[in-house]
Write an enzyme that holds these catalytic residues in place. Structure first.
Site: not given
Ligand code: HMG
Length: 420
Positions: A31, A83, A115, A158, A208, A250, A259, A309, A342
Site C-alpha cells: 500500500d 561509511e 551515519c 529507506t 535500530s 538524523h 519518533k 537516507n 548505528s
Molecule cells: P517495516 O517492518 O517494513 O515497516 O520496516 P513497519 O511495519 O514497521 O511499518 C512502518 C510504518 O508504516 C509503521 O509506522 C506502520 O504502522 C506504518 P509506525 O508504527 O512506526 O509509526 N504503516 C502504514 N501506514 C499507513 N498505511 C499503511 C501502513 N502500513 C504500515 N498501509 C523499517 C520499517 C524502518 C524498520 C525498515 O524500512 C528498515 O529496516 N529500514 C532501515 C533501518 C533504519 O532506517 N533504521 C532507522 C534507525 S537506525 C539509523 O537511523 C541509522 C542508519 O541511518 C544507518 C547508519 O547509522 O549508518 C539506518
C-alpha cells in the site's frame, strides 16, 4: 570576546536519477500509504556506480568552493565523513583533494562511524578552529554516502544517496555552533552494519529504531545538563527542548524524526522538576504533541523526503532544507541538532542561525540541483541497482560534476563535466 565558530556555507550533490516512492510501493505490492505516511517518503535518489561517494563528494565540494568564491589556500583541513568509502586504505578525502587540485598544505582524512561520521568530522574541525590551532584557517567537511539495502528488502524504501559539503570557519554565516555544550551517548550494539566485502547493509530494523531512541535520550540529557548550567535553556513554564526554535534529527526516513522528537520531549517531561504528578501514559501522550512536531521539526524535512537516507549527510540535508526555507526568519535563533550513527553513537548539539543564512543558502542553488534530476521507472532503477560496482553507466557528467569513469589496475579514474 569568545570566538564564533561554525558553518559558513554549504552545498549539496545528488544522483541524477530518482524514483517516485509510490511507484516503488506499487511494484512491491505494498500500500503506497505505508511508504508515504508510514515512513514519510516521497522520492528516493538512485545512484549508479559512476556516482560513488567520491564523485558525489567532489561534486558538492566543487560547488561549495565555486559558489562561495573560497580561496583554497584558506583551507587547512579537508575531512570526508562516510561509511561507504571506496578503498580500505586511501580516503575519499584524498580523491577529493586530487580531483579539485587543492593545495598540499592541509590535513586530509576520512572519519567513519556509520551515519555519525560526518558529525565526528564537523566537531574535529570546529574544535580545531575554536582551540586557535587553525590560526585563522578554515576546514571543509563533506558528508557523502550511498544508502543501499538491496531490492525487495524491508530497508529498500529507506535507501538514497548524496553529499553535503560544509565550510567550517570563524565566520559562521549559517550556524554558530555552541562549542562545548555537546552531549554524547555511545553503545556497542549490532543494529545496522556492513561486513567487509558487502555492498548492502545488514540491519535489524526495529531494533535500530530503539537503539536510536535510547542513544538520543543519553545525548540530549548530556547537552541539556550543560545548556542548563550555561543558562542557554531553563526549567520553567516551557520545557528546555521547547526553548529551541527548531530541532533537526538524523533522518533515515522522515517518520523517524517524529519518533525522535517524541522521545526528546519525553526526556524533558520525565525529568522536569516540580512537574505535576502524571502517569507514564499521560506523559507519552503529551510527548507526542503534533503541534510541537509541526512547529519545531516538520519544516526541515523537505529535502530528506525527496532524496531518502544519505547516512552521514542526512542531518545536514535537514539543515539545508530548514535554512533554505526559513533562513531569514530564523536569523539569531538557537536550534538543536541530533546526530545518530548505528553501532552506535549519538551527539546532540546546538547553534545560532547566522544573519546571512538566507543569502548563503541562495548561493547554494539547491533548487537548481534538485530540478536537474530525472525520474526513472522501477525497471530502470532495478537495472541500475544490478550494475556491478566496477561498471558505471557511461554518461557524460553535468558541467562541474564528477563521475567515476573506470577502475583499471585497482585505480579509480574520474572525469569532470566540461563547463557549458
Ligand atoms: P517495516 O517492518 O517494513 O515497516 O520496516 P513497519 O511495519 O514497521 O511499518 C512502518 C510504518 O508504516 C509503521 O509506522 C506502520 O504502522 C506504518 P509506525 O508504527 O512506526 O509509526 N504503516 C502504514 N501506514 C499507513 N498505511 C499503511 C501502513 N502500513 C504500515 N498501509 C523499517 C520499517 C524502518 C524498520 C525498515 O524500512 C528498515 O529496516 N529500514 C532501515 C533501518 C533504519 O532506517 N533504521 C532507522 C534507525 S537506525 C539509523 O537511523 C541509522 C542508519 O541511518 C544507518 C547508519 O547509522 O549508518 C539506518
Amino acid at each position: 570576546m569568545k570566538k564564533l565558530v561554525g558553518i559558513e556555507a554549504l552545498a549539496i550533490a545528488v544522483p541524477r536519477r530518482y524514483v517516485d516512492i509510490e511507484d516503488l510501493a506499487r511494484a512491491r505490492g505494498v500500500d503506497p500509504a505505508k511508504y508515504t505516511s508510514g515512513l514519510g517518503a516521497r522520492e528516493m535518489a538512485v545512484a549508479d556506480p559512476g556516482e560513488d561517494s567520491v564523485a558525489l563528494a567532489a561534486t558538492a565540494t566543487a560547488q561549495l568552493l565555486r559558489s562561495n568564491n573560497v580561496d583554497p589556500s584558506r583551507i587547512g583541513m579537508l575531512v570526508v565523513g562516510t561509511e561507504t568509502g571506496v578503498d580500505h586504505s586511501k580516503p575519499v578525502a584524498s580523491h577529493v583533494q586530487g580531483l579539485l587540485k587543492l593545495p598540499r598544505a592541509m590535513r586530509v582524512f576520512d572519519t567513519q562511524h556509520a551515519c555519525y561520521g560526518g558529525t565526528a568530522g564537523i566537531m574535529a574541525a570546529t574544535e580545531w578552529i575554536a582551540s586557535g590551532a587553525a590560526a585563522g584557517r578554515s576546514a571543509v567537511v563533506v558528508c557523502s554516502d550511498i544508502a543501499r539495502y538491496g531490492l525487495n528488502t524491508a530497508g529498500e524504501p529507506t535507501q538514497g544517496a548524496g553529499s553535503v559539503a560544509l565550510l567550517i570557519s570563524e565566520q559562521p554565516d549559517l550556524l554558530a555552533i555552541d562549542v562545548g555544550l555537546n552531549g554524547s551517548c555511545s553503545m556497542d550494539v549490532y543494529d545496522f552494519w556492513r561486513p567487509l566485502g558487502r555492498r548492502e547493509a545488514v540491519v535489524d530494523g526495529h531494533y535500530s529504531i530503539q537503539c536510536y531512541l535510547d542513544a538520543l535520550s543519553g545525548a540530549y540529557r548530556g547537552w541539556r545538563e550543560r545548556a542548563l548550567a550555561h543558562e542557554v535553556v531553563r526549567w520553567g513554564p516551557s520545557l528546555p527542548g521547547d526553548q529551541l526554535s527548531r530541532i533537526l534529527y538524523h533522518v533515515p526516513f522522515c517518520k523517524m524524526a517524529r519518533k525522535a522528537h517524541t522521545q526528546l520531549r519525553l526526556c524533558d517531561l520525565e525529568d522536569a522538576p516540580n512537574a505535576p504528578a502524571s502517569t507514564a501514559e499521560a506523559r507519552e501522550e503529551q510527548a507526542k504533541s503534533a503541534a510541537s512536531y509541526e512547529a519545531q521539526v516538520a519544516s526541515s524535512l523537505g529535502l530528506n523526503a525527496r532524496i531518502g537516507n544519505v547516512y552521514t549527510a542526512s542531518l545536514y540535508l535537514a539543515l539545508a532544507g530548514l535554512l533554505q526555507g526559513e533562513g531569514e526568519k530564523l536569523a539569531g535563533q538557537r536550534i538543536g541538532l541530533m546526530s545518530y550513527g548505528s553501532g552506535c553513537a549519538a551527539e546532540f548539539f546546538s547553534g545560532v542561525v547566522g544573519e546571512k543564512a538566507a543569502k548563503r543558502m541562495a548561493q547554494a542553488g539547491i533548487e537548481s540541483v534538485m530540478a536537474g534530476r530525472e525520474r526513472v521507472s522501477i525497471a530502470e532503477y532495478e537495472r541500475i541497482m544490478n550494475l556491478p560496482y566496477e561498471a558505471p553507466d557511461q554518461i557524460a557528467p553535468a558541467p562541474g560534476a564528477f563521475r567515476l569513469a573506470e577502475i583499471k589496475d585497482h585505480k579509480r579514474r574520474y572525469v569532470e563535466g566540461a563547463a557549458s
